[in-house]
Design an enzyme around this catalytic site. Structure first.
Site, PDB file in Angstrom:
ATOM      1  N   CYS A  25      -2.242  -0.818   5.583  1.00 49.75           N
ATOM      2  CA  CYS A  25      -2.242  -1.355   4.145  1.00 49.75           C
ATOM      3  C   CYS A  25      -1.569  -0.517   3.433  1.00 49.75           C
ATOM      4  O   CYS A  25      -1.930   0.966   3.210  1.00 49.75           O
ATOM      5  CB  CYS A  25      -3.821  -1.583   3.529  1.00 49.75           C
ATOM      6  SG  CYS A  25      -3.561  -1.947   1.940  1.00 49.75           S
ATOM      7  N   GLU A  30     -11.049   4.036   6.933  1.00 54.51           N
ATOM      8  CA  GLU A  30      -9.735   4.559   6.107  1.00 54.51           C
ATOM      9  C   GLU A  30     -10.132   5.995   5.635  1.00 54.51           C
ATOM     10  O   GLU A  30      -9.154   6.881   5.586  1.00 54.51           O
ATOM     11  CB  GLU A  30      -9.918   3.543   4.834  1.00 54.51           C
ATOM     12  CG  GLU A  30      -9.064   3.989   3.672  1.00 54.51           C
ATOM     13  CD  GLU A  30      -9.426   3.210   2.364  1.00 54.51           C
ATOM     14  OE1 GLU A  30      -9.253   3.754   1.219  1.00 54.51           O
ATOM     15  OE2 GLU A  30      -9.716   2.010   2.478  1.00 54.51           O
ATOM     16  N   CYS A  89      -8.077  -0.302  -4.751  1.00 55.91           N
ATOM     17  CA  CYS A  89      -7.065  -1.450  -4.603  1.00 55.91           C
ATOM     18  C   CYS A  89      -7.377  -2.454  -5.710  1.00 55.91           C
ATOM     19  O   CYS A  89      -8.424  -2.666  -6.095  1.00 55.91           O
ATOM     20  CB  CYS A  89      -7.228  -2.152  -3.240  1.00 55.91           C
ATOM     21  SG  CYS A  89      -6.549  -3.655  -3.035  1.00 55.91           S
ATOM     22  N   THR A 101     -10.354   2.970  -1.129  1.00 56.19           N
ATOM     23  CA  THR A 101      -9.620   1.754  -1.884  1.00 56.19           C
ATOM     24  C   THR A 101     -10.548   0.654  -2.205  1.00 56.19           C
ATOM     25  O   THR A 101     -10.419  -0.111  -3.087  1.00 56.19           O
ATOM     26  CB  THR A 101      -8.395   1.029  -1.148  1.00 56.19           C
ATOM     27  OG1 THR A 101      -9.032   0.680   0.269  1.00 56.19           O
ATOM     28  CG2 THR A 101      -7.279   2.053  -0.802  1.00 56.19           C
ATOM     29  N   HIS A 134      -6.614  -0.133   8.062  1.00 54.05           N
ATOM     30  CA  HIS A 134      -7.161   1.010   7.262  1.00 54.05           C
ATOM     31  C   HIS A 134      -6.553   2.241   7.617  1.00 54.05           C
ATOM     32  O   HIS A 134      -7.006   3.562   6.970  1.00 54.05           O
ATOM     33  CB  HIS A 134      -8.756   1.427   7.969  1.00 54.05           C
ATOM     34  CG  HIS A 134      -9.408   0.139   7.624  1.00 54.05           C
ATOM     35  ND1 HIS A 134      -9.800  -0.517   8.919  1.00 54.05           N
ATOM     36  CD2 HIS A 134     -10.118  -0.686   6.777  1.00 54.05           C
ATOM     37  CE1 HIS A 134     -10.608  -1.721   8.534  1.00 54.05           C
ATOM     38  NE2 HIS A 134     -10.900  -1.784   7.149  1.00 54.05           N
ATOM     39  N   HIS A 184     -11.814  -5.266   9.139  1.00 52.13           N
ATOM     40  CA  HIS A 184     -13.258  -5.204   9.480  1.00 52.13           C
ATOM     41  C   HIS A 184     -13.558  -6.920   9.129  1.00 52.13           C
ATOM     42  O   HIS A 184     -14.279  -7.241   8.057  1.00 52.13           O
ATOM     43  CB  HIS A 184     -14.000  -4.453   8.158  1.00 52.13           C
ATOM     44  CG  HIS A 184     -13.959  -3.061   8.391  1.00 52.13           C
ATOM     45  ND1 HIS A 184     -13.945  -2.095   7.544  1.00 52.13           N
ATOM     46  CD2 HIS A 184     -14.099  -2.600   9.576  1.00 52.13           C
ATOM     47  CE1 HIS A 184     -14.379  -0.908   7.926  1.00 52.13           C
ATOM     48  NE2 HIS A 184     -14.000  -1.103   9.269  1.00 52.13           N
ATOM     49  N   CYS A 228      -7.292  -9.910   1.536  1.00 56.06           N
ATOM     50  CA  CYS A 228      -6.537  -9.424   0.589  1.00 56.06           C
ATOM     51  C   CYS A 228      -5.218  -9.093   1.084  1.00 56.06           C
ATOM     52  O   CYS A 228      -4.632  -9.414   2.324  1.00 56.06           O
ATOM     53  CB  CYS A 228      -7.136  -8.013   0.231  1.00 56.06           C
ATOM     54  SG  CYS A 228      -7.111  -6.696   1.549  1.00 56.06           S
ATOM     55  N   HIS A 245     -16.022   5.780   7.492  1.00 59.29           N
ATOM     56  CA  HIS A 245     -15.328   4.811   7.261  1.00 59.29           C
ATOM     57  C   HIS A 245     -13.741   5.180   7.587  1.00 59.29           C
ATOM     58  O   HIS A 245     -13.492   6.178   7.298  1.00 59.29           O
ATOM     59  CB  HIS A 245     -15.025   4.133   5.683  1.00 59.29           C
ATOM     60  CG  HIS A 245     -14.548   2.933   5.732  1.00 59.29           C
ATOM     61  ND1 HIS A 245     -13.087   2.773   6.009  1.00 59.29           N
ATOM     62  CD2 HIS A 245     -14.932   1.812   5.188  1.00 59.29           C
ATOM     63  CE1 HIS A 245     -12.910   1.740   5.623  1.00 59.29           C
ATOM     64  NE2 HIS A 245     -13.988   0.839   5.183  1.00 59.29           N
TER      65      HIS A 245
END
Length: 233
Positions: free
Chosen positions: A110, A140, A209, A181, A83, A42, A11, A138
């Site tokens: 990001c 993020e 996202c 996201t 993240h 990841h 992405c 996670h």
């Protein structure tokens, strides 16, 4: 017949991070130290690739040692993961960079995640309930959580959200909600309905996202046309 998803591959945020670090590797001189704070992305194969090209992967516990290397004159570049990182780590890195010219920090977070950090800083306080829909372990979500001031809640799905919000009695003071996201679209829609059921004036930010949204939509469409699907990742 084999159909390949139009949205396959890295992405925007991941590509931005990999382009950034590969530029650093390309210009790396003998003796330079390049590190990532945790896994840049990841993807184990890509992280192995970075290791093979001399990039070290470190944790927050190793920052002081890295800073000492820079103070001794070694050129040190630390790249933050896509993240995002916790607020306290960001402050430490900023202090290190300001006090030592050979300690450089490159922010590969990001932009979609950075946007959520800004939302949290501007919309959380001691009176409001701030909900994050995502996985509590996670990286993020941990980075987003670190910016919450006041009453925060991390809920993995709509069921956990319902259990949490139904037990709160002071929602009239304000409710704010964001999503990880990469959250599942159908689950996020359920969460929005639950939030609105308990609080009519909640502030809900749609932070999934756009690439995630496109991929999930395309995956559902492909699954209806194909006999089998293969996900590589």
């Amino acid at each position: 017949m084999i159909r390949v998803s139009e949205n396959a591959g890295f992405c925007f945020g991941v590509r931005r991070a990999t382009d950034t670090i590969e530029s650093l590797i390309k210009n790396m001189r003998e003796g330079d130290v390049i590190c990532t704070l945790g896994k840049l992305i990841h993807n184990e194969q890509y992280c192995d690739y970075l290791k093979a090209h001399g990039v070290r992967e470190i944790s927050g516990d190793s920052l002081d040692g890295l800073y000492e290397l820079a103070k001794q004159g070694k050129s040190v570049t630390l790249v933050t993961r896509a993240h995002g990182i916790e607020r306290e780590l960001s402050v430490r890195l900023e202090n290190f960079s300001d006090s030592c010219s050979t300690f450089k920090v490159v922010d590969a977070t990001c932009p979609y995640v950075t946007k959520i950090h800004k939302i949290v800083k501007e919309n959380s306080d001691k009176d409001k309930h701030f909900f994050i829909i995502g996985g509590k372990n996670h990286p993020e979500v941990r980075s987003i959580w670190s910016y919450v001031d006041g009453k925060g809640h991390i809920c993995a799905d709509s069921g956990e959200l319902e259990n949490t919000i139904s037990g709160l009695t002071d929602l009239e003071k304000g409710v704010v909600c964001v999503a990880q996201t990469t959250q599942k679209l159908s689950e996020w829609k359920k969460c929005q309905q639950i939030i609105k059921k308990y609080c009519t004036n909640a502030k809900i930010f749609d932070t999934i996202c756009s690439v995630t949204e496109k991929r999930q939509t395309e995956a559902m469409a492909l699954s209806q046309r194909c006999d089998a699907m293969l996900v590589i990742g």
